[in-house]
Design an enzyme around this catalytic site. Structure first.
Site, mmCIF file in Angstrom:
data_model
loop_
_atom_site.group_PDB
_atom_site.id
_atom_site.type_symbol
_atom_site.label_atom_id
_atom_site.label_comp_id
_atom_site.label_asym_id
_atom_site.label_seq_id
_atom_site.Cartn_x
_atom_site.Cartn_y
_atom_site.Cartn_z
ATOM 1 N N LEU A 16 -37.691 12.568 22.426
ATOM 2 C CA LEU A 16 -37.603 12.741 23.884
ATOM 3 C C LEU A 16 -37.747 11.428 24.625
ATOM 4 O O LEU A 16 -37.201 11.259 25.706
ATOM 5 C CB LEU A 16 -38.690 13.716 24.363
ATOM 6 C CG LEU A 16 -38.548 15.177 23.939
ATOM 7 C CD1 LEU A 16 -39.716 15.980 24.491
ATOM 8 C CD2 LEU A 16 -37.223 15.747 24.438
ATOM 9 N N GLY A 19 -42.211 4.589 24.646
ATOM 10 C CA GLY A 19 -42.752 3.605 25.576
ATOM 11 C C GLY A 19 -43.738 2.711 24.876
ATOM 12 O O GLY A 19 -43.888 2.748 23.649
ATOM 13 N N GLY A 20 -44.448 1.918 25.687
ATOM 14 C CA GLY A 20 -45.379 0.955 25.109
ATOM 15 C C GLY A 20 -46.543 1.599 24.389
ATOM 16 O O GLY A 20 -47.159 0.985 23.530
ATOM 17 N N THR A 24 -42.478 10.259 21.975
ATOM 18 C CA THR A 24 -42.580 11.697 22.205
ATOM 19 C C THR A 24 -41.403 12.395 21.554
ATOM 20 O O THR A 24 -40.258 11.942 21.656
ATOM 21 C CB THR A 24 -42.602 12.010 23.718
ATOM 22 O OG1 THR A 24 -43.637 11.251 24.339
ATOM 23 C CG2 THR A 24 -42.850 13.485 23.973
ATOM 24 N N LYS A 43 -46.663 13.972 20.403
ATOM 25 C CA LYS A 43 -46.837 12.610 20.909
ATOM 26 C C LYS A 43 -47.473 11.778 19.815
ATOM 27 O O LYS A 43 -48.526 12.133 19.275
ATOM 28 C CB LYS A 43 -47.696 12.611 22.163
ATOM 29 C CG LYS A 43 -47.010 13.308 23.325
ATOM 30 C CD LYS A 43 -47.753 13.140 24.617
ATOM 31 C CE LYS A 43 -46.956 13.807 25.742
ATOM 32 N NZ LYS A 43 -47.640 13.700 27.027
ATOM 33 N N ASP A 138 -51.366 8.709 36.333
ATOM 34 C CA ASP A 138 -49.920 8.434 36.276
ATOM 35 C C ASP A 138 -49.122 9.526 37.002
ATOM 36 O O ASP A 138 -48.164 10.082 36.470
ATOM 37 C CB ASP A 138 -49.458 8.322 34.819
ATOM 38 C CG ASP A 138 -48.141 7.547 34.690
ATOM 39 O OD1 ASP A 138 -47.717 6.931 35.695
ATOM 40 O OD2 ASP A 138 -47.542 7.554 33.606
#
Length: 542
Positions: A16, A19-20, A24, A43, A138
């Site tokens: 999906l 990132g850093g 996912t 995740k 976030d």
């Protein structure tokens, strides 16, 4: 990772995002004895090193996510968390819906009432989160999901990213290189590694501004004190403007301290608290009654009143896609096509496979001469319902407007194959063929339309045009006569009849035809010019 099975249970089927802080995936739960297998979200966090503090932090944050999800249905449930092959994994509930980037995205703006509703819904979730002493860290459109039942769900807590931050600091990196949050939504104190409950309020306020003005928060200017300048870019009430401005103050101490304080003031200012003692089933019933009333008013051609009823239905149940769709129909009847498209967009965002809304969106776009966009909407409608002859027909009309006549004919042929007696498409096909100078084929197409519907005056007129192109003026006049017999005020047929008679040098009859066209429509410049040219020619011949 695709195809890998974690813990002999979760088989990865799709990535999906990455990132850093990790990746996912979607995975199937192989332990559940049903087909198809339930889907969950995986995740994966990939720390560069693992020690006791890292494991403790991972377990601590996972336990928080577990507790939040177990006790509140607007949080994704945490099914499992574990360490495998020097990597951490979280297994979470898949939220069946879409994130708010579909509602808050370039080219789309939310109304003031929609933004107030958004603020209320997210603040209600954050009241629960902050009440559990948790900061999300976030908040942004991509991390707010719209579930199929219309409720919002908060996902992707920034807290779990603290694991990688801790590891990075141990390895010698500085906190400046590790961001928890998203630029534009992240306030100063959070960027400095000291998030507060009011940091979430700031991020939600920036989301609200983005929804109102259709501009990324990263592009918003600031004054010399670091305050966001936004209110001059959109017209909103002073109440909402002041509320949002307080949410996004640069100094965290000048904002609402937490979600409860913000929600209490929002409800006090706008009176948008939840209806008391009304069962959800009763709310659904009330919404349905408003929709039915809207239908009745629509059928009476009382479109403004119908819109009011649909708005009431939406106020009760904001995610009733039928109400948004029918609101769009009423707006289209009032020729408010931009607003109609916005309503159809809402319906489609809630129900992406809503064929009727996609088709009507195409119709409205065509009315605005946005033909390429209209074709894209018709294509989406056709992908869902390939046997929609009207969508194929209207797609052809849009292609005609773009002078893509050969492609238009392909669309018309599709429509005719589905519904051979659809006389409108036979006529439209004739128009495209005439543009390609295939006049004999065009006449055959008009003849099919007339055979199906003998009183179809447009086809008789268009047939006359094609006959005139073949210099068969006597037959053309006969076609125009048939059109006029059916519709005596058909000014275009009268004008075209005059042109054909002029080519037959029957000037007096031609002059009377042009004058008849002008009497029906005094501002008909083509007929006025044709009459003028005919008079000059008539005078020369005498």
């Amino acid at each position: 990772m695709i195809g890998n099975i974690l813990r002999q249970r979760y088989q990865i089927v799709k990535e999906l995002g990455a990132g850093g802080f990790g990746e996912t995936y979607l995975a199937e739960d192989l332990d559940i004895p049903v087909t198809p297998k339930p889907i969950c979200v995986v995740k994966r966090l990939k720390p560069t090193e693992i020690d006791r503090d890292t494991i403790r932090l991972f377990e601590q944050e996972a336990q928080i996510l577990y507790q939040l999800g177990q006790n509140y249905d607007q949080m994704p449930k945490l099914y499992a968390y574990f360490q495998e092959n020097q990597e951490f994994y979280l297994i979470q509930e898949l939220i069946d819906g879409y994130d708010l980037t579909q509602e808050i995205s370039p080219g789309k703006k939310l109304s003031e009432s929609e933004v107030i509703k958004l603020l209320q819904d997210v603040l209600e979730i954050l009241v629960y989160v902050h009440g559990n002493k948790v900061i999300h860290r976030d908040i942004k459109p991509a991390n707010i999901m719209r579930r199929k039942d219309g409720k919002l769900v908060l996902i992707d807590f920034g807290a779990i990213k603290q694991i990688n931050t801790t590891i990075a600091m141990k390895s010698g990196s500085t906190t400046r290189t590790i961001r928890i949050g998203t630029p534009g939504y992240t306030p100063l104190e959070q960027a400095m590694g000291k998030p507060k409950f009011s940091s979430d309020i700031y991020a939600l306020g920036m989301t609200a501004i983005q929804a109102l003005i259709d501009l990324s928060p990263r592009l918003l200017p600031e004054d010399d004190d670091g305050e966001i300048l936004w209110s001059d870019q959109v017209k909103v009430s002073n109440k909402l403007g002041n509320f949002i401005t307080k949410m996004v103050r640069c100094d965290w101490r000048q904002r609402y301290r937490n979600a409860k304080e913000a929600l209490d003031e929002l409800n006090q200012i706008f009176g948008v608290g939840k209806p008391q003692n009304i069962h959800p089933a009763r709310l659904t019933e009330l919404s349905e009654l408003c929709i039915q009333k809207g239908h009745k008013l629509f059928n009476l051609q009382r479109y403004e009143n119908a819109i009011e009823s649909y708005d009431k239905a939406i106020a009760i149940k904001p995610y009733k896609y039928e109400a948004w769709y029918n609101r769009g129909l009423a707006l289209a009847e009032l020729e408010k096509y931009e607003e109609a498209i916005a309503s159809y967009d809402k319906a489609i965002a809630i129900k992406p496979d809503y064929h009727e809304a996609l088709y009507r969106q195409g119709v409205a776009l065509r009315q605005l001469h946005r033909y390429t966009e209209a074709i894209a909407s018709y294509d989406k409608a056709i992908a869902i319902k390939p046997d929609d002859h009207q969508a194929w027909n209207n797609r052809g009309i849009a292609l005609d407007e773009l002078q893509r006549y050969a492609e238009a004919i392909v669309s018309y042929n599709k429509a005719i194959a589905i519904k051979p007696d659809y006389y409108i498409t036979w006529n439209n096909r004739g128009i495209a063929l005439r543009q390609l100078r295939e006049y004999t084929k065009a006449i055959a197409s008009y003849d099919r339309a007339i055979t199906i519907k003998p009183d179809y005056h447009q086809a008789w007129n268009n047939r006359g045009l094609a006959l005139s192109n073949l210099q068969k003026y006597e037959e053309a006049v006969a076609s125009y006569d048939r059109a006029i017999a059916i519709k005596p005020d058909h000014h275009e047929a009268w004008n075209n009849r005059g042109l054909a008679l002029g080519n037959l040098r029957r000037y007096e009859e031609a002059l009377k035809s042009h004058e008849k066209a002008i009497s029906i429509r005094p501002d008909f410049k083509i007929a006025i010019n044709n009459r003028h040219d005919l008079l000059k020619q008539f005078n020369r011949s005498n």
